[in-house]
Design an enzyme around this catalytic site. Structure first.
Site, mmCIF file in Angstrom:
data_model
loop_
_atom_site.group_PDB
_atom_site.id
_atom_site.type_symbol
_atom_site.label_atom_id
_atom_site.label_comp_id
_atom_site.label_asym_id
_atom_site.label_seq_id
_atom_site.Cartn_x
_atom_site.Cartn_y
_atom_site.Cartn_z
ATOM 1 C CB THR A 183 -9.095 18.966 -9.372
ATOM 2 O OG1 THR A 183 -10.474 18.563 -9.422
ATOM 3 C CG2 THR A 183 -8.992 20.356 -8.771
ATOM 4 N NE ARG A 229 -14.857 15.322 -5.274
ATOM 5 C CZ ARG A 229 -15.805 15.164 -6.185
ATOM 6 N NH1 ARG A 229 -17.052 15.562 -5.912
ATOM 7 N NH2 ARG A 229 -15.536 14.624 -7.350
ATOM 8 C CB CYS A 259 -10.217 9.389 -26.117
ATOM 9 S SG CYS A 259 -11.062 8.063 -25.218
ATOM 10 C CE LYS A 273 -19.771 7.843 -25.307
ATOM 11 N NZ LYS A 273 -18.856 7.985 -24.150
ATOM 12 C CG HIS A 324 -7.314 4.909 -25.866
ATOM 13 N ND1 HIS A 324 -7.040 4.549 -24.562
ATOM 14 C CD2 HIS A 324 -8.496 5.603 -25.816
ATOM 15 C CE1 HIS A 324 -7.996 5.011 -23.772
ATOM 16 N NE2 HIS A 324 -8.885 5.647 -24.509
#
Length: 339
Positions: free
Chosen positions: A16, A44, A137, A217, A246
Site C-alpha cells: 500500500t 491497519r 535509490c 550508504k 533524484h
C-alpha cells in the site's frame, strides 16, 4: 506472457506504500509473468482491495503461510519489517528481493543493480540467493552510469552532490511538502526543516564522521556493487521540494584520459542509460522528464578543465522506479526460468 511461459506467485510486502504500488505498476508494464499477487501490509491495511490486471486481491498481514505461497517476495516496508520477515519468507520457499537497508551491507547478501552486477544474484552452484538486496535509490542511478566508465577508464574518485525528491521519504515526505505549500506549517518537520521553498542538506541521521547515513550508504554500497573497495566516493545529499526524480551532479576523476565524444558514445550504448545532452537547445535531464520512466538520464557532460582526467555530468532518475521498484522487478526478471 506466452501461454507456455511459466508464471510466478509474487508477494509484495508494503503493497500500500508508494514503492509497493509502483512495484505493481512496473510488474504490469513490463509484462512480468505473474500467476498471483499476494499483497501484504500492516494490520491497519488488512482487507484493502488491490487491483492487478483486472483481478482484485485483498491485503493480508505477513505470515509464513502467506510467504509459502510465493515464488518471489518483493519487500518495501522498511528495515524493521525486513529483518522480521525476510528469513521467514526465505525459509518458506520464496526468493526475497528487499528494498530496505536491512541487508545491503551483509557480506552474505548480494547487493544488485542488474546493469552492473546481475551475476551476483546467483551462487557458485547457479542457484539464486535466497535474499537479494536492492540498493539505495541515489546509489542505483549513480552506479548505472559509473559502470561503463569504470570498465573503460578506471575511476579513481567520485564527488557527488544529490538533489533528492521528497518521495524518497515515501508518502509522508510527499504529503509534508503538500501541507507546507498549502500554508499549513507543522510543529515538527518531516524533513528536519521546512522543505517548501527550501533545500535541506540533511538526509537520514548524522554519523560521527560528519556525514549522514544516506551519504555513507552511497560510499559503501557503491564499492560493494562495483566490486572495488579502492573507489573514493565523496557525497553530499540534499532534499529538495520536487515530487519525483533524484538529480545528481557528478565530478569523476579517472586513472586514464578520455576523449569526450568517445565517452558520450560509450554512455549512449550502455544499458539503462539515455543521454540528453544538447545545451544549445536547452536539452538536459530534469526530474520532470524522468517521471515514470525506468532509465537513468545523463547530460551536461563536460570535461573538468581544472583537474586532469576529470569529468563533470548531471544525472536524473525516477527514484520510485529505477531507484526502487523497477530495479527490484529487473532483479526478479533475472530469476525467470531459474525457479
Amino acid at each position: 506472457m506466452s501461454s507456455t511461459e511459466k508464471a510466478y506467485s509474487v508477494a509484495i510486502l508494503g503493497v500500500t506504500g508508494l514503492v509497493g504500488r509502483t512495484m505493481l505498476d512496473v510488474l504490469d508494464e513490463r509484462d512480468f509473468p505473474v500467476r498471483e499477487i499476494i499483497p501484504l501490509a500492516s494490520e491497519r491495511s488488512l482487507g484493502r482491495e488491490i487491483k492487478f490486471r483486472g483481478k482484485t486481491f485483498l491485503t493480508e498481514v505477513p505470515t509464513s503461510e502467506a510467504f509459502s505461497r510465493a515464488d518471489i517476495a518483493l519487500f518495501s516496508a522498511g528495515a524493521g519489517a525486513s529483518r522480521q520477515w525476510a528469513a521467514v519468507a526465505a525459509d518458506s520457499g520464496a526468493i526475497v528481493i528487499d528494498n530496505s537497508s536491512a541487508f545491503r551491507m551483509d557480506p552474505h547478501v548480494p547487493l544488485v543493480v542488474p546493469e552492473v552486477n546481475s551475476e551476483a544474484i546467483f551462487g557458485l552452484d547457479g542457484s539464486p540467493c535466497k535474499i537479494i538486496a536492492n540498493p539505495n535509490c541515489s546509489t542505483i542511478q549513480m552506479v548505472v552510469v559509473l559502470k561503463p566508465l569504470h570498465d573503460k577508464f578506471r575511476i579513481r574518485r567520485v564527488v557527488v552532490s544529490t538533489y533528492q525528491s521528497v518521495t524518497g521519504k515515501g508518502k509522508i515526505g510527499r504529503d509534508a511538502l503538500e501541507e507546507e505549500l498549502a500554508g499549513r506549517i507543522p510543529e515538527s518537520f518531516v524533513h528536519v526543516h521546512q522543505i517548501a521553498f527550501n533545500a535541506v542538506p540533511h538526509i537520514d541521521v548524522f554519523q560521527e564522521n560528519g556525514y549522514t547515513k544516506e551519504e555513507m550508504k552511497m560510499v559503501n554500497e557503491t564499492r560493494k556493487i562495483m566490486g572495488d573497495e579502492s573507489l573514493s566516493v565523496s557525497p553530499t545529499t540534499v532534499r529538495i521540494p520536487v515530487y519525483g526524480g533524484h538529480g545528481e551532479a557528478l565530478n569523476i576523476e579517472f586513472d586514464n584520459d578520455f576523449d569526450i565524444e568517445e565517452l558520450k558514445g560509450l554512455l549512449s550504448g550502455a544499458p539503462g542509460i539515455v543521454v540528453q545532452d544538447d545545451p544549445s537547445a536547452n536539452v538536459y535531464p530534469m526530474p520532470l522528464s524522468s517521471y515514470e520512466k525506468d532509465e537513468v538520464f545523463v547530460g551536461r557532460i563536460r570535461r573538468d578543465f581544472w583537474h586532469p582526467n576529470t569529468l563533470n555530468m548531471w544525472i536524473v532518475a525516477d527514484n520510485l522506479r529505477k531507484g526502487a521498484a523497477t530495479n527490484a522487478v529487473q532483479i526478479a526478471e533475472k530469476l525467470v526460468g531459474r525457479l
